[in-house]
Design a protein around this motif. Structure first.
Motif, short mmCIF file in Angstrom:
data_model
loop_
_atom_site.label_atom_id
_atom_site.label_comp_id
_atom_site.label_asym_id
_atom_site.label_seq_id
_atom_site.Cartn_x
_atom_site.Cartn_y
_atom_site.Cartn_z
N ILE A 1 0.83 -1.20 0.00
CA ILE A 1 0.00 0.00 0.00
C ILE A 1 0.87 1.25 0.00
O ILE A 1 0.62 2.21 -0.75
CB ILE A 1 -0.95 -0.01 1.21
N LEU A 2 1.90 1.26 0.84
CA LEU A 2 2.76 2.44 0.93
C LEU A 2 3.55 2.64 -0.36
O LEU A 2 3.75 3.78 -0.81
CB LEU A 2 3.70 2.30 2.12
N GLN A 3 4.01 1.55 -0.97
CA GLN A 3 4.71 1.65 -2.26
C GLN A 3 3.77 2.20 -3.33
O GLN A 3 4.14 3.05 -4.13
CB GLN A 3 5.22 0.26 -2.67
N PHE A 4 2.53 1.73 -3.31
CA PHE A 4 1.52 2.16 -4.27
C PHE A 4 1.24 3.65 -4.17
O PHE A 4 0.94 4.31 -5.17
CB PHE A 4 0.24 1.36 -4.01
N ASN A 5 1.34 4.20 -2.96
CA ASN A 5 0.94 5.59 -2.73
C ASN A 5 2.12 6.55 -2.65
O ASN A 5 2.01 7.63 -2.07
CB ASN A 5 0.11 5.69 -1.45
N GLN A 6 3.23 6.22 -3.24
CA GLN A 6 4.36 7.15 -3.24
C GLN A 6 3.94 8.49 -3.83
O GLN A 6 3.27 8.54 -4.86
CB GLN A 6 5.53 6.58 -4.06
N GLY A 7 4.38 9.57 -3.18
CA GLY A 7 3.99 10.90 -3.64
C GLY A 7 2.53 11.20 -3.43
O GLY A 7 2.00 12.11 -4.05
N ARG A 8 1.87 10.40 -2.57
CA ARG A 8 0.43 10.53 -2.34
C ARG A 8 -0.32 10.53 -3.68
O ARG A 8 -1.26 11.30 -3.89
CB ARG A 8 0.10 11.78 -1.54
N LYS A 9 0.09 9.66 -4.55
CA LYS A 9 -0.47 9.66 -5.91
C LYS A 9 -1.95 9.34 -5.92
O LYS A 9 -2.71 9.89 -6.72
CB LYS A 9 0.30 8.65 -6.77
N HIS A 10 -2.40 8.43 -5.04
CA HIS A 10 -3.79 7.99 -5.10
C HIS A 10 -4.59 8.27 -3.83
O HIS A 10 -5.81 8.30 -3.88
CB HIS A 10 -3.84 6.50 -5.41
N PRO B 1 8.83 4.90 1.50
CA PRO B 1 8.74 6.07 0.62
C PRO B 1 7.46 6.85 0.81
O PRO B 1 7.40 8.05 0.56
CB PRO B 1 8.83 5.48 -0.79
N ALA B 2 6.39 6.17 1.22
CA ALA B 2 5.15 6.85 1.62
C ALA B 2 4.94 6.55 3.09
O ALA B 2 5.72 5.83 3.71
CB ALA B 2 3.97 6.37 0.78
N THR B 3 3.87 7.08 3.67
CA THR B 3 3.71 6.91 5.11
C THR B 3 2.26 6.72 5.50
O THR B 3 1.35 7.13 4.77
CB THR B 3 4.28 8.13 5.87
N ILE B 4 2.06 6.07 6.63
CA ILE B 4 0.78 6.17 7.32
C ILE B 4 0.70 7.58 7.88
O ILE B 4 1.66 8.08 8.45
CB ILE B 4 0.71 5.14 8.48
N ILE C 1 6.62 -0.84 12.99
CA ILE C 1 7.02 0.55 13.23
C ILE C 1 8.10 0.97 12.24
O ILE C 1 8.07 2.08 11.69
CB ILE C 1 7.51 0.71 14.68
N GLU C 2 9.05 0.07 11.98
CA GLU C 2 10.13 0.38 11.05
C GLU C 2 9.60 0.69 9.66
O GLU C 2 10.02 1.65 9.01
CB GLU C 2 11.09 -0.82 10.99
N VAL C 3 8.65 -0.10 9.19
CA VAL C 3 8.07 0.13 7.86
C VAL C 3 7.33 1.47 7.84
O VAL C 3 7.44 2.24 6.88
CB VAL C 3 7.12 -1.02 7.49
N MET C 4 6.58 1.76 8.90
CA MET C 4 5.83 3.02 8.95
C MET C 4 6.75 4.23 8.92
O MET C 4 6.41 5.27 8.35
CB MET C 4 4.97 3.06 10.21
N LEU C 5 7.92 4.11 9.53
CA LEU C 5 8.81 5.26 9.67
C LEU C 5 9.82 5.37 8.53
O LEU C 5 10.43 6.43 8.36
CB LEU C 5 9.55 5.20 11.00
#
Length: 395
Positions: free
Chosen positions: A103-112, A137-140, A130-134
């Motif tokens: 999901i985070l990879q998909f939303n890089q640059g807040r594209k979607h 390339p995109a974020t929760i 936590i590591e993935v969230m922080l």
């Protein structure tokens, strides 16, 4: 610093591109229920009532998650908010970490998605997540931590397990690790749903977490409502949405009393309504003629773990299902005849045609403006309903 500037520029470009294409829906919500299993059995949650609704339990296949994301990508849609959770605890999904990364990879640059928000009880919040969230390339954007208690005893009565200390330590570790990175996101909401079972601990909850934030030098705010906007870490004393419509008034009164006791409502505002209101208008079974349309069929897509799509944030029984995204593309359902009927019934005030809606007052729905309703009616060839709608609401 340069990398962050590039990311911000890309976000702005994606936002502008979506607006110009007409595929930008800033207030819309896509909720994807990864599972309806939960490791709590909360007294105030319909999760424990699944059997009463005849609902099966399960985990959304990763292929279904991917199919949903592909539907968004193919339509070049930009949605206001993605909620990767539903009636259960998302972190229980055996592939949660892989799904989160995708999901985070998909939303890089807040594209979607303008934002990605996740609710969790934090019992399973570990260092890998936590590591993935922080470090993705995109974020929760927002983590809403459901706690509702300051002591293990009260937590046990409400959530019917004894995991408060574990959840609390996981949350504290998240804040410490975020502090170490210097990041502001994900911001967090520490949620305390006000009930008779926990009202005596509201001040203790406030003091415990205020002390923790102050110790780490983290700016925070305290809310008893959705306003002011929660743009930083927030201790949130939320009003209970009870199972029965007849219980709304007492839930409202309790919420107001606790907010007063905590000093969150200034004395001069005690007699005002705002969002904490005198609830009689919300418990009348005869609906006022001027009841506004709910934005659910216009702005809220909720997909169950099994692919069923409903248009209501409280439709745990899937009474308003408009189809299954496993069988039919997401936006074919969203823009199909069944949802168009839902929208028209809402606009015309024919709420009795949607039985779920006869006991609801749109309390937690996004706003739906007159301009949006007018534009929809024109686009669907129902311009003749525009004066009828305005007469119903304002006449």
């Amino acid at each position: 610093m340069l990398e962050r500037v590039k990311i911000k520029m890309q976000e702005a470009t994606n936002r502008l591109s979506a607006r110009l294409s007409g595929n930008y829906y800033p207030d819309s919500i896509l909720a994807v229920e990864l599972t309806n299993f939960c490791n709590c059995n909360c007294v105030m949650c319909t999760q424990s009532m699944n059997a009463a609704y005849g609902q099966r339990k399960g985990f959304m296949p990763q292929a279904t998650v991917r199919k949903i994301l592909e539907s968004v990508s193919e339509r070049n849609v930009r949605i206001g908010k993605l909620l990767p959770f539903g009636l259960g605890e998302s972190l229980l999904h055996p592939a949660f970490l892989e799904i989160l990364k995708e999901i985070l990879q998909f939303n890089q640059g807040r594209k979607h998605f303008e934002s990605i928000d996740l609710h969790t009880n934090a019992i399973l919040l570990d260092d890998k997540i936590i590591e993935v969230m922080l470090n993705s390339p995109a974020t929760i954007d927002t983590l809403s931590f459901s706690l509702d208690a300051a002591s293990d005893e009260t937590y046990g009565k409400i959530r019917r397990n004894r995991q408060l200390n574990n959840a609390t330590e996981n949350i504290r570790r998240f804040f410490r690790k975020r502090n170490e990175t210097g990041l502001k996101l994900p911001k967090a909401h520490l949620q305390f749903i006000v009930m008779e079972q926990n009202r005596h601990e509201a001040r203790q909850f406030l003091e415990q977490w205020s002390d923790f934030f102050n110790e780490l030098g983290i700016p925070f705010q305290v809310n008893y409502d959705w306003n002011p906007p929660m743009r930083i870490d927030t201790i949130f004393f939320k009003r209970l949405n009870p199972f029965k419509n007849s219980e709304l008034a007492s839930a409202e009164a309790l919420h107001r009393d606790v907010a007063k006791e905590l000093g969150l409502i200034p004395p001069e505002k005690h007699s005002e309504t705002g969002r904490i209101i005198d609830s009689q208008e919300y418990i009348e079974h005869e609906r006022p003629a001027a009841r506004r349309p709910c934005s659910g069929p216009f702005k809220y897509q909720s997909i169950g773990w099994d692919g069923k799509l409903t248009v209501c944030c409280i439709d745990t029984g899937r009474e308003l299902t408009i189809g299954n995204v496993v069988e039919t593309p997401l936006f074919s359902l969203w823009e199909g005849d069944k949802n168009s009927s839902y929208r028209l019934w809402q606009i015309k005030g024919e709420f009795d045609k949607m039985p779920k809606c006869t006991i609801c007052h749109n309390l937690d729905s996004p706003q739906l403006s007159d301009d949006e309703i007018t534009e929809f009616l024109k686009r669907k060839g129902h311009a003749e309903l525009i004066p009828i709608f305005f007469e119903r609401i304002y006449g």
